[in-house]
Design an enzyme around this catalytic site. Sequence first.
Site, PDB file in Angstrom:
ATOM      1  N   TYR A 159     170.319  57.311  21.329  1.00  0.00           N
ATOM      2  CA  TYR A 159     169.998  56.838  22.682  1.00  0.00           C
ATOM      3  C   TYR A 159     171.129  57.226  23.648  1.00  0.00           C
ATOM      4  O   TYR A 159     170.885  57.752  24.740  1.00  0.00           O
ATOM      5  CB  TYR A 159     169.806  55.319  22.630  1.00  0.00           C
ATOM      6  CG  TYR A 159     169.431  54.690  23.947  1.00  0.00           C
ATOM      7  CD1 TYR A 159     168.155  54.840  24.480  1.00  0.00           C
ATOM      8  CD2 TYR A 159     170.349  53.915  24.654  1.00  0.00           C
ATOM      9  CE1 TYR A 159     167.806  54.246  25.691  1.00  0.00           C
ATOM     10  CE2 TYR A 159     170.010  53.307  25.853  1.00  0.00           C
ATOM     11  CZ  TYR A 159     168.745  53.476  26.368  1.00  0.00           C
ATOM     12  OH  TYR A 159     168.402  52.884  27.560  1.00  0.00           O
ATOM     13  N   LYS A 163     171.193  59.623  27.034  1.00  0.00           N
ATOM     14  CA  LYS A 163     171.579  59.145  28.368  1.00  0.00           C
ATOM     15  C   LYS A 163     172.808  59.897  28.907  1.00  0.00           C
ATOM     16  O   LYS A 163     172.924  60.102  30.113  1.00  0.00           O
ATOM     17  CB  LYS A 163     171.818  57.631  28.339  1.00  0.00           C
ATOM     18  CG  LYS A 163     170.548  56.815  28.025  1.00  0.00           C
ATOM     19  CD  LYS A 163     169.428  57.046  29.044  1.00  0.00           C
ATOM     20  CE  LYS A 163     168.260  56.093  28.848  1.00  0.00           C
ATOM     21  NZ  LYS A 163     167.181  56.299  29.830  1.00  0.00           N
TER      22      LYS A 163
HETATM   23  N1  LIG Z   1     166.337  47.337  29.642  1.00  0.00           N
HETATM   24  C1  LIG Z   1     167.603  47.726  29.540  1.00  0.00           C
HETATM   25  O1  LIG Z   1     168.496  46.959  29.171  1.00  0.00           O
HETATM   26  C2  LIG Z   1     167.983  49.140  29.909  1.00  0.00           C
HETATM   27  C3  LIG Z   1     169.348  49.442  30.040  1.00  0.00           C
HETATM   28  C4  LIG Z   1     169.717  50.728  30.406  1.00  0.00           C
HETATM   29  C5  LIG Z   1     168.753  51.689  30.643  1.00  0.00           C
HETATM   30  N2  LIG Z   1     167.426  51.373  30.492  1.00  0.00           N
HETATM   31  C6  LIG Z   1     166.453  52.416  30.749  1.00  0.00           C
HETATM   32  O2  LIG Z   1     165.559  51.982  31.744  1.00  0.00           O
HETATM   33  C7  LIG Z   1     164.290  52.620  31.568  1.00  0.00           C
HETATM   34  C8  LIG Z   1     163.176  51.585  31.538  1.00  0.00           C
HETATM   35  O3  LIG Z   1     163.408  50.735  30.418  1.00  0.00           O
HETATM   36  P1  LIG Z   1     162.751  49.290  30.261  1.00  0.00           P
HETATM   37  O4  LIG Z   1     163.821  48.402  29.759  1.00  0.00           O
HETATM   38  O5  LIG Z   1     161.978  48.917  31.460  1.00  0.00           O
HETATM   39  O6  LIG Z   1     161.766  49.594  29.023  1.00  0.00           O
HETATM   40  P2  LIG Z   1     160.213  49.259  28.775  1.00  0.00           P
HETATM   41  O7  LIG Z   1     159.943  49.685  27.381  1.00  0.00           O
HETATM   42  O8  LIG Z   1     159.924  47.875  29.167  1.00  0.00           O
HETATM   43  O9  LIG Z   1     159.515  50.265  29.792  1.00  0.00           O
HETATM   44  C9  LIG Z   1     159.563  51.657  29.570  1.00  0.00           C
HETATM   45  C10 LIG Z   1     158.330  52.276  30.202  1.00  0.00           C
HETATM   46  O10 LIG Z   1     158.395  53.696  29.956  1.00  0.00           O
HETATM   47  C11 LIG Z   1     157.109  54.108  29.492  1.00  0.00           C
HETATM   48  N3  LIG Z   1     157.217  55.314  28.671  1.00  0.00           N
HETATM   49  C12 LIG Z   1     157.772  55.446  27.441  1.00  0.00           C
HETATM   50  N4  LIG Z   1     157.588  56.699  26.986  1.00  0.00           N
HETATM   51  C13 LIG Z   1     156.913  57.374  27.957  1.00  0.00           C
HETATM   52  C14 LIG Z   1     156.432  58.701  28.069  1.00  0.00           C
HETATM   53  N5  LIG Z   1     156.601  59.612  27.086  1.00  0.00           N
HETATM   54  N6  LIG Z   1     155.791  59.054  29.208  1.00  0.00           N
HETATM   55  C15 LIG Z   1     155.593  58.149  30.212  1.00  0.00           C
HETATM   56  N7  LIG Z   1     156.013  56.873  30.151  1.00  0.00           N
HETATM   57  C16 LIG Z   1     156.672  56.490  29.029  1.00  0.00           C
HETATM   58  C17 LIG Z   1     156.599  52.917  28.696  1.00  0.00           C
HETATM   59  O11 LIG Z   1     155.186  52.981  28.510  1.00  0.00           O
HETATM   60  C18 LIG Z   1     157.036  51.757  29.569  1.00  0.00           C
HETATM   61  O12 LIG Z   1     156.098  51.444  30.567  1.00  0.00           O
HETATM   62  C19 LIG Z   1     164.418  53.452  30.282  1.00  0.00           C
HETATM   63  O13 LIG Z   1     164.751  54.786  30.622  1.00  0.00           O
HETATM   64  C20 LIG Z   1     165.579  52.787  29.572  1.00  0.00           C
HETATM   65  O14 LIG Z   1     166.220  53.661  28.667  1.00  0.00           O
HETATM   66  C21 LIG Z   1     167.029  50.121  30.127  1.00  0.00           C
END
Ligand SMILES: NC(=O)c1ccc[n+]([C@@H]2O[C@H](COP(=O)([O-])OP(=O)(O)OC[C@H]3O[C@@H](n4cnc5c(N)ncnc54)[C@H](O)[C@@H]3O)[C@@H](O)[C@H]2O)c1
Length: 263
Positions: A159, A163
Amino acid sequence: MDIEGRVAVVTGGARGIGRGIAAALAKAGADVMIGDRLDDPRIGSEATETVKAVEAAGRRAIAMRCDVTDPADCASLMQSAVEKLGGLHIVVANAGVQSTIPVLELELAEWERVLRVNATGTFLTCKAALPHLVEQELGSIVNMASITGLRGSATMAHYSASKFAVVGFTESLAAEVAPHGVRVNCVCPDGVRSEMTLGLLKQHTGIEDDAKADALWTKVASDRAPLGLSVEPSHIGEAVVYLCQADTLTGVALPVTAGAHVK
Ligand SMILES: NC(=O)c1ccc[n+]([C@@H]2O[C@H](COP(=O)([O-])OP(=O)(O)OC[C@H]3O[C@@H](n4cnc5c(N)ncnc54)[C@H](O)[C@@H]3O)[C@@H](O)[C@H]2O)c1
């Protein structure tokens, strides 16, 4: 950039952070095209909630099936924003996947899955939008990185690598397209409440009850952050709005962590 009247595309906008971003952009005056895996019925009904959140802010929203690992899907998402919402000004490459596995146990297939969605998906999303943004000499791209895109973390090598790729890609692309009036930044959250993080918390603690997992998340997140706050999807949305509005910012990787990254 004044966001009022602009058109934004948000990938992974069906739920979690993506929904927070879509709602914040709508509140700032943008119409929103949401691209997500609508062929999964659960994601489809989540996307309907995001559409409602945008409409509640008085803006138009469309949810469209888009797998960010497919260049044709990314191209038709951008084309649909132009044709159905009348333009393309803001692109948020937010779609992402996560798992926590030590490298000793990490299979090649899982490494490739995470890199493909998070890193290649970000590249394909930006690549599909760029011709339009460059031609109109206006645009703001915000990619979703992570604090693990700035420093490593145990059990998250795959991961974190994906990133770091997003941060490096963002900085390089920002330098390339600045002369065309297009800005490219990324956001680096630590822990944010979402289906992704609550799912991991349940997996690691064995808690099955949603309300209990939610309460534990609030405690763990606010204890961990020097500001004593749990970072929510709406906070990430505010940071994205700020990056879109800030005409002098490009090539920035902005930590949004309630101070957790300087602890
Ligand atoms: N939640 C955290 O703590 C956190 C921290 C740092 C970064 N992020 C990043 O933020 C972003 C959103 O994460 P989140 O926590 O809302 O996760 P989540 O799993 O709740 O939402 C992710 C969304 O991305 C969609 N998705 C996944 N694969 C896909 C694809 N191939 N094509 C189109 N859509 C796709 C999923 O269907 C979902 O709606 C991600 O990039 C994640 O890595 C999250």
